[in-house]
Design an enzyme around this catalytic site. Sequence first.
Site, PDB file in Angstrom:
ATOM      1  N   ASP A 182      -7.264   3.486  -4.712  1.00 52.62           N
ATOM      2  CA  ASP A 182      -6.428   2.994  -5.891  1.00 52.62           C
ATOM      3  C   ASP A 182      -5.041   2.389  -5.175  1.00 52.62           C
ATOM      4  O   ASP A 182      -4.324   3.059  -4.584  1.00 52.62           O
ATOM      5  CB  ASP A 182      -6.460   4.120  -7.028  1.00 52.62           C
ATOM      6  CG  ASP A 182      -6.280   3.296  -8.275  1.00 52.62           C
ATOM      7  OD1 ASP A 182      -7.259   2.576  -8.789  1.00 52.62           O
ATOM      8  OD2 ASP A 182      -5.222   3.361  -8.907  1.00 52.62           O
ATOM      9  N   GLY A 240      -5.797 -11.481  -4.567  1.00 59.81           N
ATOM     10  CA  GLY A 240      -4.928 -10.467  -5.287  1.00 59.81           C
ATOM     11  C   GLY A 240      -3.604 -10.836  -5.250  1.00 59.81           C
ATOM     12  O   GLY A 240      -3.254 -12.134  -5.437  1.00 59.81           O
ATOM     13  N   ASP A 243      -1.579 -10.670  -2.919  1.00 61.50           N
ATOM     14  CA  ASP A 243      -1.208 -11.235  -1.215  1.00 61.50           C
ATOM     15  C   ASP A 243      -0.250 -12.337  -1.478  1.00 61.50           C
ATOM     16  O   ASP A 243       0.764 -12.330  -0.563  1.00 61.50           O
ATOM     17  CB  ASP A 243      -2.434 -11.580  -0.567  1.00 61.50           C
ATOM     18  CG  ASP A 243      -3.104 -10.772   0.132  1.00 61.50           C
ATOM     19  OD1 ASP A 243      -2.981  -9.419   0.046  1.00 61.50           O
ATOM     20  OD2 ASP A 243      -4.319 -10.879   0.604  1.00 61.50           O
ATOM     21  N   LYS A 253      -2.345  -8.850   8.734  1.00 60.14           N
ATOM     22  CA  LYS A 253      -1.951  -8.030   7.668  1.00 60.14           C
ATOM     23  C   LYS A 253      -2.298  -6.339   7.853  1.00 60.14           C
ATOM     24  O   LYS A 253      -1.680  -5.657   7.491  1.00 60.14           O
ATOM     25  CB  LYS A 253      -2.639  -8.291   6.449  1.00 60.14           C
ATOM     26  CG  LYS A 253      -2.547  -7.642   5.057  1.00 60.14           C
ATOM     27  CD  LYS A 253      -3.493  -8.006   3.941  1.00 60.14           C
ATOM     28  CE  LYS A 253      -3.236  -7.099   2.929  1.00 60.14           C
ATOM     29  NZ  LYS A 253      -4.242  -7.568   1.860  1.00 60.14           N
TER      30      LYS A 253
HETATM   31  P1  ITT Z   1     -11.973  -1.072  -7.409  1.00 58.17           P
HETATM   32  O1  ITT Z   1     -13.472  -1.447  -8.056  1.00 58.17           O
HETATM   33  O2  ITT Z   1     -11.956  -0.472  -6.087  1.00 58.17           O
HETATM   34  O3  ITT Z   1     -11.076  -0.153  -8.322  1.00 58.17           O
HETATM   35  P2  ITT Z   1      -9.728  -3.028  -8.087  1.00 58.17           P
HETATM   36  O4  ITT Z   1      -9.516  -4.346  -7.495  1.00 58.17           O
HETATM   37  O5  ITT Z   1      -9.882  -2.917  -9.575  1.00 58.17           O
HETATM   38  O6  ITT Z   1     -11.252  -2.444  -7.393  1.00 58.17           O
HETATM   39  P3  ITT Z   1      -7.361  -1.350  -8.141  1.00 58.17           P
HETATM   40  O7  ITT Z   1      -7.790  -0.724  -9.517  1.00 58.17           O
HETATM   41  O8  ITT Z   1      -6.995  -0.270  -6.923  1.00 58.17           O
HETATM   42  O9  ITT Z   1      -8.589  -2.190  -7.447  1.00 58.17           O
HETATM   43  O10 ITT Z   1      -6.450  -2.470  -8.249  1.00 58.17           O
HETATM   44  C1  ITT Z   1      -5.420  -2.788  -7.501  1.00 58.17           C
HETATM   45  C2  ITT Z   1      -5.188  -4.225  -7.616  1.00 58.17           C
HETATM   46  O11 ITT Z   1      -4.036  -4.434  -6.756  1.00 58.17           O
HETATM   47  C3  ITT Z   1      -6.337  -5.324  -6.888  1.00 58.17           C
HETATM   48  O12 ITT Z   1      -7.093  -5.661  -8.206  1.00 58.17           O
HETATM   49  C4  ITT Z   1      -5.313  -6.477  -6.392  1.00 58.17           C
HETATM   50  O13 ITT Z   1      -5.107  -7.303  -7.397  1.00 58.17           O
HETATM   51  C5  ITT Z   1      -4.278  -5.687  -6.141  1.00 58.17           C
HETATM   52  N1  ITT Z   1      -4.309  -5.501  -4.664  1.00 58.17           N
HETATM   53  C6  ITT Z   1      -4.541  -4.206  -4.134  1.00 58.17           C
HETATM   54  N2  ITT Z   1      -4.529  -4.259  -2.769  1.00 58.17           N
HETATM   55  C7  ITT Z   1      -4.141  -5.513  -2.502  1.00 58.17           C
HETATM   56  C8  ITT Z   1      -3.799  -6.153  -1.499  1.00 58.17           C
HETATM   57  O14 ITT Z   1      -4.088  -5.885  -0.332  1.00 58.17           O
HETATM   58  N3  ITT Z   1      -3.618  -7.677  -1.293  1.00 58.17           N
HETATM   59  C9  ITT Z   1      -3.496  -7.983  -2.555  1.00 58.17           C
HETATM   60  N4  ITT Z   1      -3.822  -7.508  -3.639  1.00 58.17           N
HETATM   61  C10 ITT Z   1      -3.931  -6.482  -3.733  1.00 58.17           C
END
Ligand code: ITT
Length: 194
Positions: A72, A148, A150, A168
Amino acid sequence: MVGTQQLSELFFASSNEHKFQESERILSKLGIQINLFKTTLEEIQSNNLNDIAEKKAINAHDLIQKPVIIEDDGLFIDSLNGFPGPYSSYVYDTIGNKGIMNLLENSQIRDAKFVAIIAYCDDDYGVKLFESSIPGKISSIIEKGGWGHDPIFIPDGESKTYANVSDKDKFSHRAASLTKFSSWFLDMQKDNGQ
Ligand code: ITT
């Protein structure tokens, strides 16, 4: 020696294939193989990433009944009092990076951090959490590439965003948390004679 379960088969539960691909690459260099368990996990509403991660791990383990990790993450922006934090996924899907840039339009203070919690769960150890955070800044433009957030996050010591840094995995919140997890996991496997 704890339990009898086969620990060598480890799953990574997520709906997000980018997370899995990065995690697979990072963990395989550390000697750990993972398999994707593609699923949408329940996410409780909380301001605390640890609580969300713990419940997500229990939910994943209930579904797959095998040793599993989940992750998460949250992007915490100082001048927005930590927003979007635990709501990063929702904010990305709704207002997106453009919306975040708009919120910061008049702000000179662009400090932020990316936090990753890796949560492991199995029958013997229950839930174990591994947390890391990487400080950085929100860029002044949305760069091209990556996924995301990034294109808007510049880790400290770099001039480009996660989308365009040369490696990264060297800086990422994900790599830092997975490295902590791997040292515990490999020691635990050794203790269990695997
Ligand atoms: P899960 O099914 O694993 O929960 P998720 O995408 O919903 O997938 P999270 O709830 O942890 O995951 O959401 C974190 C958000 O933060 C994710 O959707 C991205 O938009 C952003 N994020 C996390 N790590 C990132 C990264 O390395 N680079 C870019 N964006 C990132």
